[in-house]
Design an enzyme around this catalytic site. Structure first.
Site, PDB file in Angstrom:
ATOM      1  N   SER A   1      53.902  10.992 -36.331  1.00 13.61           N
ATOM      2  CA  SER A   1      53.453  10.522 -35.015  1.00 13.61           C
ATOM      3  C   SER A   1      54.359  10.977 -33.877  1.00 13.61           C
ATOM      4  O   SER A   1      54.007  10.802 -32.702  1.00 13.61           O
ATOM      5  CB  SER A   1      53.383   8.992 -35.004  1.00 13.61           C
ATOM      6  OG  SER A   1      54.674   8.416 -34.956  1.00 13.61           O
TER       7      SER A   1
ATOM      8  N   ASP B   1      58.103  -1.557 -37.066  1.00 13.07           N
ATOM      9  CA  ASP B   1      57.979  -0.124 -37.316  1.00 13.07           C
ATOM     10  C   ASP B   1      59.319   0.369 -37.849  1.00 13.07           C
ATOM     11  O   ASP B   1      60.372   0.066 -37.264  1.00 13.07           O
ATOM     12  CB  ASP B   1      57.671   0.614 -36.000  1.00 13.07           C
ATOM     13  CG  ASP B   1      56.215   1.023 -35.889  1.00 13.07           C
ATOM     14  OD1 ASP B   1      55.434   0.746 -36.809  1.00 13.07           O
ATOM     15  OD2 ASP B   1      55.861   1.627 -34.868  1.00 13.07           O
TER      16      ASP B   1
ATOM     17  N   HIS C   1      60.375   3.996 -38.982  1.00 11.92           N
ATOM     18  CA  HIS C   1      59.967   5.385 -39.204  1.00 11.92           C
ATOM     19  C   HIS C   1      61.116   6.274 -39.686  1.00 11.92           C
ATOM     20  O   HIS C   1      62.260   6.111 -39.250  1.00 11.92           O
ATOM     21  CB  HIS C   1      59.441   5.990 -37.906  1.00 11.92           C
ATOM     22  CG  HIS C   1      58.174   5.366 -37.408  1.00 11.92           C
ATOM     23  ND1 HIS C   1      57.079   5.156 -38.212  1.00 11.92           N
ATOM     24  CD2 HIS C   1      57.829   4.922 -36.167  1.00 11.92           C
ATOM     25  CE1 HIS C   1      56.116   4.614 -37.499  1.00 11.92           C
ATOM     26  NE2 HIS C   1      56.540   4.456 -36.255  1.00 11.92           N
TER      27      HIS C   1
ATOM     28  N   ASP D   1      55.878  -6.100 -34.091  1.00 13.03           N
ATOM     29  CA  ASP D   1      56.733  -5.038 -33.521  1.00 13.03           C
ATOM     30  C   ASP D   1      57.454  -5.423 -32.224  1.00 13.03           C
ATOM     31  O   ASP D   1      57.489  -4.633 -31.271  1.00 13.03           O
ATOM     32  CB  ASP D   1      55.894  -3.774 -33.264  1.00 13.03           C
ATOM     33  CG  ASP D   1      55.327  -3.180 -34.542  1.00 13.03           C
ATOM     34  OD1 ASP D   1      55.581  -3.719 -35.626  1.00 13.03           O
ATOM     35  OD2 ASP D   1      54.606  -2.161 -34.444  1.00 13.03           O
TER      36      ASP D   1
END
Length: 234
Positions: free
Chosen positions: A63, A55, A57, A15
């Protein structure tokens, strides 16, 4: 790692994305960008596989604090309990975060300081809006597993025996990835100089090293004997 014989090592760069780095990242880790030169040097070593994770999303990801009603919607403070969508008895309590790494957004991109030309593969994670996913291997739910990225399969296909992790953040996604590498049967390491944590400082380092050791992961130095054994395979 007592000898070089039989060692096949992989490097996982976790990440190293814009949203996790200053100055503009929405979930910036202090000095997160500063580890890129060390990681670039590591990428030059004779790894069997070099993988970066990202990541990625959706906007309605569980989250994100903004996707929850007040008062339990304070990033870095509030927590929620998530149930396995296919087994309500299996739960996970997790922290809420600012919106970050929306798929396709500038914040989801790998930072330009990282030499991405050296990467063999990029693993995307966190796409299921219902689940938190720190690890590059799978979501925390195991009975049954809900999402697997295929990373373990890729490592095994390359004959990898040792997995070294760097990137962001040390105390969340790097830790979870290294722990899952150990659970998958690989010898797992975190290279200290190649990562930065949300929590930083000597006490945070000691805490992280202890937590890793409890999960059969060793924190090592970039100049230590474990990395040297990879370097010496040239």
């Amino acid at each position: 790692m007592s000898s070089n014989k039989g060692i096949k090592a992989a490097l996982i760069v976790v990440d190293l994305q814009e949203d996790f780095c200053p100055p503009k990242g929405s979930l910036a880790v202090t000095d997160g960008r500063s580890i890129a030169p060390i990681i670039n040097d590591l990428l030059k070593l004779p790894w069997a596989l070099r993988v970066a994770t990202k990541d990625m999303h959706p906007e309605d990801h569980i989250s994100f604090a903004t996707n929850h009603p007040p008062p339990n919607n304070k990033p870095f403070e509030s927590t929620i309990t998530i149930s396995n969508p296919r087994n309500s008895d299996e739960t996970q309590t997790t922290q809420l975060w600012p919106v970050h790494c929306i798929a396709g957004s500038p914040g989801s991109e790998l930072i330009p300081e990282l030499d991405a030309t050296k990467l063999d593969d990029i693993v995307e994670k966190g796409q299921d809006k219902r689940l938190e996913m720190y690890s590059a291997f799978c979501t925390p739910f195991l009975n049954p597993k809900i999402v697997e990225t295929g990373l373990a399969k890729s490592l095994r296909e390359k004959g990898v025996t040792h997995v070294f992790c760097v990137g962001l953040a040390a105390d969340f996604c790097v830790k979870a990835t290294a722990v899952d590498a150990a659970k998958e049967g690989f010898e797992a390491f975190v290279i200290r100089e190649g990562t930065k944590g949300v929590e930083q400082g000597q006490e945070a380092d000691k805490k992280l090293a202890h937590e890793l050791k409890e999960q059969n992961v060793k924190m090592v130095s970039v100049d230590g004997p474990e990395v040297a054994k990879v370097r010496d395979q040239k």
